[in-house]
Design a protein around this motif. Structure first.
Motif, PDB file in Angstrom:
ATOM      1  N   PHE A   1     -14.399  72.088   4.909  1.00 25.67           N
ATOM      2  CA  PHE A   1     -12.970  72.382   4.822  1.00 25.67           C
ATOM      3  C   PHE A   1     -12.340  71.213   4.076  1.00 25.67           C
ATOM      4  O   PHE A   1     -12.327  70.091   4.574  1.00 25.67           O
ATOM      5  CB  PHE A   1     -12.368  72.511   6.220  1.00 25.67           C
ATOM      6  N   ARG A   2     -11.828  71.465   2.887  1.00 28.95           N
ATOM      7  CA  ARG A   2     -11.398  70.395   1.991  1.00 28.95           C
ATOM      8  C   ARG A   2     -10.218  69.571   2.495  1.00 28.95           C
ATOM      9  O   ARG A   2     -10.040  68.444   2.064  1.00 28.95           O
ATOM     10  CB  ARG A   2     -11.064  70.962   0.618  1.00 28.95           C
ATOM     11  N   GLN A   3      -9.400  70.121   3.377  1.00 29.02           N
ATOM     12  CA  GLN A   3      -8.251  69.367   3.871  1.00 29.02           C
ATOM     13  C   GLN A   3      -8.501  68.755   5.251  1.00 29.02           C
ATOM     14  O   GLN A   3      -7.615  68.141   5.820  1.00 29.02           O
ATOM     15  CB  GLN A   3      -7.020  70.268   3.941  1.00 29.02           C
ATOM     16  N   TRP A   4      -9.698  68.935   5.779  1.00 32.88           N
ATOM     17  CA  TRP A   4     -10.008  68.506   7.141  1.00 32.88           C
ATOM     18  C   TRP A   4     -10.985  67.336   7.146  1.00 32.88           C
ATOM     19  O   TRP A   4     -12.031  67.397   6.505  1.00 32.88           O
ATOM     20  CB  TRP A   4     -10.615  69.664   7.917  1.00 32.88           C
ATOM     21  N   VAL A   5     -10.637  66.300   7.905  1.00 30.53           N
ATOM     22  CA  VAL A   5     -11.465  65.104   7.993  1.00 30.53           C
ATOM     23  C   VAL A   5     -11.834  64.851   9.455  1.00 30.53           C
ATOM     24  O   VAL A   5     -10.969  64.896  10.332  1.00 30.53           O
ATOM     25  CB  VAL A   5     -10.727  63.867   7.434  1.00 30.53           C
ATOM     26  N   VAL A   6     -13.116  64.584   9.694  1.00 27.61           N
ATOM     27  CA  VAL A   6     -13.601  64.187  11.017  1.00 27.61           C
ATOM     28  C   VAL A   6     -13.683  62.669  11.030  1.00 27.61           C
ATOM     29  O   VAL A   6     -14.298  62.071  10.146  1.00 27.61           O
ATOM     30  CB  VAL A   6     -15.012  64.763  11.306  1.00 27.61           C
ATOM     31  N   VAL A   7     -13.066  62.074  12.027  1.00 26.10           N
ATOM     32  CA  VAL A   7     -13.174  60.628  12.227  1.00 26.10           C
ATOM     33  C   VAL A   7     -13.936  60.440  13.536  1.00 26.10           C
ATOM     34  O   VAL A   7     -13.518  60.929  14.584  1.00 26.10           O
ATOM     35  CB  VAL A   7     -11.791  59.950  12.274  1.00 26.10           C
TER      36      VAL A   7
ATOM     37  N   THR B   1     -19.147  68.780  18.778  1.00 28.51           N
ATOM     38  CA  THR B   1     -20.420  68.718  18.059  1.00 28.51           C
ATOM     39  C   THR B   1     -20.436  67.578  17.045  1.00 28.51           C
ATOM     40  O   THR B   1     -21.490  67.049  16.715  1.00 28.51           O
ATOM     41  CB  THR B   1     -20.727  70.042  17.339  1.00 28.51           C
ATOM     42  N   GLU B   2     -19.268  67.198  16.557  1.00 31.27           N
ATOM     43  CA  GLU B   2     -19.157  66.107  15.587  1.00 31.27           C
ATOM     44  C   GLU B   2     -18.887  64.778  16.288  1.00 31.27           C
ATOM     45  O   GLU B   2     -18.908  63.733  15.658  1.00 31.27           O
ATOM     46  CB  GLU B   2     -18.006  66.383  14.610  1.00 31.27           C
ATOM     47  N   GLU B   3     -18.594  64.839  17.576  1.00 32.65           N
ATOM     48  CA  GLU B   3     -18.219  63.664  18.353  1.00 32.65           C
ATOM     49  C   GLU B   3     -17.097  62.884  17.683  1.00 32.65           C
ATOM     50  O   GLU B   3     -17.199  61.682  17.445  1.00 32.65           O
ATOM     51  CB  GLU B   3     -19.423  62.774  18.627  1.00 32.65           C
ATOM     52  N   GLY B   4     -16.015  63.580  17.376  1.00 28.45           N
ATOM     53  CA  GLY B   4     -14.879  62.925  16.765  1.00 28.45           C
ATOM     54  C   GLY B   4     -13.644  63.794  16.784  1.00 28.45           C
ATOM     55  O   GLY B   4     -13.670  64.934  17.249  1.00 28.45           O
ATOM     56  N   MET B   5     -12.571  63.242  16.295  1.00 22.23           N
ATOM     57  CA  MET B   5     -11.322  63.975  16.171  1.00 22.23           C
ATOM     58  C   MET B   5     -11.192  64.450  14.731  1.00 22.23           C
ATOM     59  O   MET B   5     -11.565  63.749  13.792  1.00 22.23           O
ATOM     60  CB  MET B   5     -10.146  63.096  16.578  1.00 22.23           C
ATOM     61  N   VAL B   6     -10.683  65.656  14.585  1.00 23.38           N
ATOM     62  CA  VAL B   6     -10.564  66.315  13.288  1.00 23.38           C
ATOM     63  C   VAL B   6      -9.078  66.408  12.935  1.00 23.38           C
ATOM     64  O   VAL B   6      -8.261  66.753  13.787  1.00 23.38           O
ATOM     65  CB  VAL B   6     -11.163  67.735  13.356  1.00 23.38           C
ATOM     66  N   PHE B   7      -8.753  66.129  11.686  1.00 19.69           N
ATOM     67  CA  PHE B   7      -7.365  66.126  11.243  1.00 19.69           C
ATOM     68  C   PHE B   7      -7.214  66.967   9.981  1.00 19.69           C
ATOM     69  O   PHE B   7      -7.994  66.812   9.047  1.00 19.69           O
ATOM     70  CB  PHE B   7      -6.902  64.696  10.920  1.00 19.69           C
ATOM     71  N   LYS B   8      -6.184  67.810   9.948  1.00 20.23           N
ATOM     72  CA  LYS B   8      -5.859  68.522   8.717  1.00 20.23           C
ATOM     73  C   LYS B   8      -4.854  67.664   7.966  1.00 20.23           C
ATOM     74  O   LYS B   8      -3.728  67.452   8.415  1.00 20.23           O
ATOM     75  CB  LYS B   8      -5.263  69.901   8.980  1.00 20.23           C
ATOM     76  N   LEU B   9      -5.277  67.163   6.818  1.00 19.27           N
ATOM     77  CA  LEU B   9      -4.455  66.272   6.015  1.00 19.27           C
ATOM     78  C   LEU B   9      -4.254  66.893   4.642  1.00 19.27           C
ATOM     79  O   LEU B   9      -5.133  66.825   3.781  1.00 19.27           O
ATOM     80  CB  LEU B   9      -5.125  64.893   5.914  1.00 19.27           C
ATOM     81  N   THR B  10      -3.096  67.515   4.444  1.00 21.29           N
ATOM     82  CA  THR B  10      -2.822  68.206   3.182  1.00 21.29           C
ATOM     83  C   THR B  10      -2.465  67.231   2.065  1.00 21.29           C
ATOM     84  O   THR B  10      -2.629  67.553   0.897  1.00 21.29           O
ATOM     85  CB  THR B  10      -1.684  69.234   3.358  1.00 21.29           C
ATOM     86  N   ASP B  11      -1.994  66.044   2.433  1.00 22.81           N
ATOM     87  CA  ASP B  11      -1.649  65.034   1.435  1.00 22.81           C
ATOM     88  C   ASP B  11      -2.924  64.344   0.951  1.00 22.81           C
ATOM     89  O   ASP B  11      -3.657  63.753   1.757  1.00 22.81           O
ATOM     90  CB  ASP B  11      -0.700  64.007   2.048  1.00 22.81           C
ATOM     91  N   PRO B  12      -3.229  64.404  -0.352  1.00 25.89           N
ATOM     92  CA  PRO B  12      -4.471  63.812  -0.863  1.00 25.89           C
ATOM     93  C   PRO B  12      -4.616  62.321  -0.568  1.00 25.89           C
ATOM     94  O   PRO B  12      -5.719  61.847  -0.297  1.00 25.89           O
ATOM     95  CB  PRO B  12      -4.411  64.072  -2.369  1.00 25.89           C
ATOM     96  N   GLU B  13      -3.518  61.569  -0.608  1.00 26.67           N
ATOM     97  CA  GLU B  13      -3.606  60.136  -0.329  1.00 26.67           C
ATOM     98  C   GLU B  13      -3.950  59.876   1.134  1.00 26.67           C
ATOM     99  O   GLU B  13      -4.770  59.013   1.449  1.00 26.67           O
ATOM    100  CB  GLU B  13      -2.302  59.444  -0.710  1.00 26.67           C
ATOM    101  N   ALA B  14      -3.346  60.622   2.040  1.00 27.02           N
ATOM    102  CA  ALA B  14      -3.648  60.475   3.468  1.00 27.02           C
ATOM    103  C   ALA B  14      -5.096  60.865   3.745  1.00 27.02           C
ATOM    104  O   ALA B  14      -5.793  60.209   4.518  1.00 27.02           O
ATOM    105  CB  ALA B  14      -2.696  61.333   4.298  1.00 27.02           C
TER     106      ALA B  14
ATOM    107  N   ALA C   1     -16.308  58.553   8.637  1.00 25.53           N
ATOM    108  CA  ALA C   1     -15.489  59.754   8.432  1.00 25.53           C
ATOM    109  C   ALA C   1     -16.101  60.637   7.351  1.00 25.53           C
ATOM    110  O   ALA C   1     -16.760  60.153   6.426  1.00 25.53           O
ATOM    111  CB  ALA C   1     -14.065  59.368   8.045  1.00 25.53           C
ATOM    112  N   HIS C   2     -15.885  61.936   7.477  1.00 22.92           N
ATOM    113  CA  HIS C   2     -16.399  62.893   6.496  1.00 22.92           C
ATOM    114  C   HIS C   2     -15.612  64.191   6.587  1.00 22.92           C
ATOM    115  O   HIS C   2     -14.875  64.415   7.553  1.00 22.92           O
ATOM    116  CB  HIS C   2     -17.888  63.155   6.741  1.00 22.92           C
ATOM    117  N   LEU C   3     -15.771  65.040   5.583  1.00 19.09           N
ATOM    118  CA  LEU C   3     -15.116  66.345   5.604  1.00 19.09           C
ATOM    119  C   LEU C   3     -15.717  67.203   6.704  1.00 19.09           C
ATOM    120  O   LEU C   3     -16.917  67.154   6.977  1.00 19.09           O
ATOM    121  CB  LEU C   3     -15.258  67.047   4.253  1.00 19.09           C
ATOM    122  N   PHE C   4     -14.878  67.994   7.326  1.00 20.48           N
ATOM    123  CA  PHE C   4     -15.268  68.856   8.440  1.00 20.48           C
ATOM    124  C   PHE C   4     -16.038  70.070   7.930  1.00 20.48           C
ATOM    125  O   PHE C   4     -15.615  70.745   7.007  1.00 20.48           O
ATOM    126  CB  PHE C   4     -14.003  69.295   9.183  1.00 20.48           C
TER     127      PHE C   4
END
Length: 113
Positions: free
Chosen positions: A81-87, A46-59, A69-72
């Protein structure tokens, strides 16, 4: 979209071959990767992208700096989801490095704040 899914599948194949603790799965109908039973990445159709859980704030900040990119927000109700990013697929060249980053992070960390 077929190219994006093929790119996702190639990344999954590489990660599952490289790490015995990583396997393919699904969560709420979304194809995903799990490391030691925890979801670390997925393919959001639905987002047409890959989602990543990134617990490290810098990453996470680096991922959010990728164009588009945006939060999932799987509910589409503003519940990010604060640790999840859609690219997005338009930045699929970033997916491989972010997937390796996601797999290698400590997923027992809770979101700050």
């Amino acid at each position: 979209m077929d190219d994006a899914r093929a790119r996702y599948d190639d990344i999954c194949d590489a990660l599952t071959a490289w790490r015995p603790d990583v396997r393919r799965s699904t969560v709420f109908g979304m194809p995903c990767l799990k490391r030691s039973g925890r979801v670390v990445a997925g393919f959001a159709r639905t987002e047409e992208g890959m989602v990543f859980k990134l617990t490290d704030p810098e990453a996470r900040a680096r991922a959010l700096a990728v164009p588009g990119a945006h939060l999932f927000d799987p509910s589409a109700r503003g519940e990010h989801f604060r640790q999840w990013v859609v690219v997005p697929a338009s930045s699929a060249d970033e997916w491989e490095s972010l997937a390796y980053e996601a797999v290698n992070q400590d997923h027992s960390l809770k979101p700050a704040g």
